[in-house]
Write a protein that holds these residues in place. Structure first.
Motif, PDB file in Angstrom:
ATOM      1  N   SER A 294      17.137 128.650  79.968  1.00 47.86           N
ATOM      2  CA  SER A 294      15.958 127.804  79.766  1.00 47.86           C
ATOM      3  C   SER A 294      14.753 128.444  80.452  1.00 47.86           C
ATOM      4  O   SER A 294      14.865 128.974  81.559  1.00 47.86           O
ATOM      5  CB  SER A 294      16.223 126.419  80.354  1.00 47.86           C
TER       6      SER A 294
ATOM      7  N   ASN B 137      18.930 120.579  79.413  1.00 48.96           N
ATOM      8  CA  ASN B 137      18.841 121.639  80.415  1.00 48.96           C
ATOM      9  C   ASN B 137      20.012 121.571  81.401  1.00 48.96           C
ATOM     10  O   ASN B 137      20.655 122.577  81.699  1.00 48.96           O
ATOM     11  CB  ASN B 137      17.510 121.535  81.160  1.00 48.96           C
TER      12      ASN B 137
ATOM     13  N   VAL C 111      11.855 125.197  77.637  1.00 47.61           N
ATOM     14  CA  VAL C 111      12.450 123.961  78.151  1.00 47.61           C
ATOM     15  C   VAL C 111      12.048 122.758  77.308  1.00 47.61           C
ATOM     16  O   VAL C 111      12.765 121.739  77.272  1.00 47.61           O
ATOM     17  CB  VAL C 111      12.055 123.763  79.634  1.00 47.61           C
TER      18      VAL C 111
ATOM     19  N   THR D  81      17.735 128.484  84.706  1.00 40.95           N
ATOM     20  CA  THR D  81      16.369 128.094  84.353  1.00 40.95           C
ATOM     21  C   THR D  81      15.409 129.025  85.072  1.00 40.95           C
ATOM     22  O   THR D  81      15.412 129.093  86.306  1.00 40.95           O
ATOM     23  CB  THR D  81      16.067 126.639  84.736  1.00 40.95           C
TER      24      THR D  81
END
Length: 460
Positions: free
Chosen positions: A137, A212, A119, A219
């Motif tokens: 991510s 992101n 990230v 994520t």
């Protein structure tokens, strides 16, 4: 035939390389081919620290190590995060683009379909997407750390921070009930280096939030739901898949920058269960000579066996004569090594407590093994992790530094070690959290289910 080809890119720091290498092993177990991209300096360290045949073993498993420049001269200080981040943000995108182009043109390997990117390396998401490569991510820090970063616009709107990320008020923040409290003076982007370079890290955080949001399809986090339930309620899009390990036996290479001293494990075998104080401050912390000596004498005063990791660059300027005399005094009872397999040490029954800088990897490794903590954070997000340990999970205590000189005294070390080791309630809470962590990664656990979602996405 591999399921697909995944690029893995960590931020060039030890605490980011390790969890992404652990994840790479898990991807290889699932049948994916992995190209693991370090900076040239970190790549050289990782290769040099591998056991004999380690690189060949990784290739055989489908993990290929490669490297690109970070933009700094070879002799520049990579522990200066402001300098490192400024350099890699400007120089690495072009090198990364060139690397992908070379892989695409090389033939003989499956086409790269996915980037699993740190990230903190959000610029790489944009590079990957230009090649039609999809992005996941990965957060190597606590999810609470990500939550504070995501809340920056709200904190500015509420007048807690100014537009440059500095606190306007001295107060303790708690983003939601059950989350770790954190004083505004300890926000991670203000504690990573010299104040004059703070804008570099704050700007990076703000850019990465946008990368992101705009470019990552998922994520994933090296955490588990029951460790940070309040954060996952606040941000349900974050998927915890941890605590990550490369293998159950903890023997696969995970990208250490220094060779591991295996002899300390033999020494641990000879110690009684629950007797040893393990001391380690990660790859970045630096102590001055006075603080080093106070810690050393404090460990000596406990009268307990201890294992202490002292990197070659841990205390510049320390008197070798003083250190030699100390080693003589504690010979047999105290062992000092330059590096070790921390996961295997913390899994050992002899370890009673962990004197730690509270990096998130170390925190999870202690949690997964039910080890109580004595917290001694150094910088960045480590203060937030300390708050989890002492205020939320209550699986450890923290050292207190002197108000005038900032030094943690030998008596403080001795006293706090005794308090942690002697507190049965802390040990019990640590044991219960260990059991919860292990259940999460077991078949049917929350992290196991999330990992399957991640693998299903990569398999599309």
């Amino acid at each position: 035939m591999a399921k697909g080809h995944v690029l893995v890119l960590p931020m060039p720091c030890q605490g980011h390389v390790i969890p992404l290498m652990e994840l790479s092993h898990r991807l290889a177990d699932e049948g994916f081919e992995v190209t693991f991209v370090n900076t040239e300096v970190d790549h050289a360290l990782v290769v040099a620290a591998l056991p004999p045949g380690g690189a060949a073993e990784l290739r055989q498993r489908g993990i290929h190590l490669t490297a690109i420049p970070d933009g700094l001269a070879e002799d520049e200080d990579r522990k200066d995060l402001n300098k490192l981040i400024d350099a890699y943000s400007r120089h690495m995108p072009g090198h990364f683009e060139r690397l992908i182009g070379e892989i695409e043109a090389g033939g003989g390997r499956p086409k790269v379909r996915w980037l699993v990117g740190d990230v903190n390396m959000g610029w790489s998401f944009a590079v990957a997407r230009r090649f039609g490569i999809r992005v996941v991510s990965f957060s190597p820090a606590s999810t609470a750390c990500i939550a504070f970063m995501r809340k920056i616009p709200k904190l500015i709107e509420d007048g807690v921070l100014n537009e440059k990320g500095w606190p306007e008020r001295q107060e303790t923040l708690q983003l939601a009930p059950g989350m770790p409290p954190l004083h505004t003076s300890l926000l991670s982007w203000n504690n990573a280096g010299a104040a004059e370079g703070q804008h570099i890290i704050f700007d990076l955080v703000c850019r990465n939030n946008k990368f992101n949001d705009d470019l990552a399809e998922m994520t994933i986090c090296n955490s588990f739901h029951e460790a940070e339930p309040a954060v996952f309620k606040l941000f349900p899009d974050l998927l915890p898949i941890g605590p990550l390990v490369a293998d159950r036996e903890l023997r696969r290479p995970v990208g250490h920058f220094l060779p591991e001293d295996a002899g300390c494990l033999d020494w641990l075998d000879a110690q009684p269960d629950g007797s040893v104080v393990y001391v380690a401050f990660g790859s970045m912390a630096i102590f001055d000579a006075r603080q080093f000596q106070e810690l050393a004498v404090g460990l000596e005063l406990t009268g307990r066996p201890f294992l202490w990791v002292v990197r070659p660059d841990f205390t510049p300027g320390l008197s070798t004569a003083w250190l030699d005399a100390f080693r003589c005094r504690v010979a047999g009872r105290g062992v000092i090594v330059e590096w070790c397999s921390q996961q295997r040490v913390l899994a050992h029954a002899a370890v009673a407590c962990f004197v730690s800088h509270c990096g998130w990897n170390s925190t999870l490794e202690g949690v997964r093994n039910g080890v109580p903590f004595l917290c001694w954070p150094y910088f960045c997000d480590q203060f937030l992790d300390r708050s989890y340990i002492t205020a939320v999970w209550r699986t450890g205590l923290a050292v207190a530094a002197g108000e005038e000189d900032g030094v943690v005294t030998r008596d403080e070390v001795r006293s706090k070690v005794e308090q942690v080791v002697g507190d049965g309630e802390i040990r019990e809470r640590a044991r219960l959290l260990r059991d919860t962590a292990r259940a999460c990664v077991s078949e049917g656990g929350s992290s196991h289910k999330n990992f399957r979602k991640f693998i299903d996405l990569l398999s599309e």
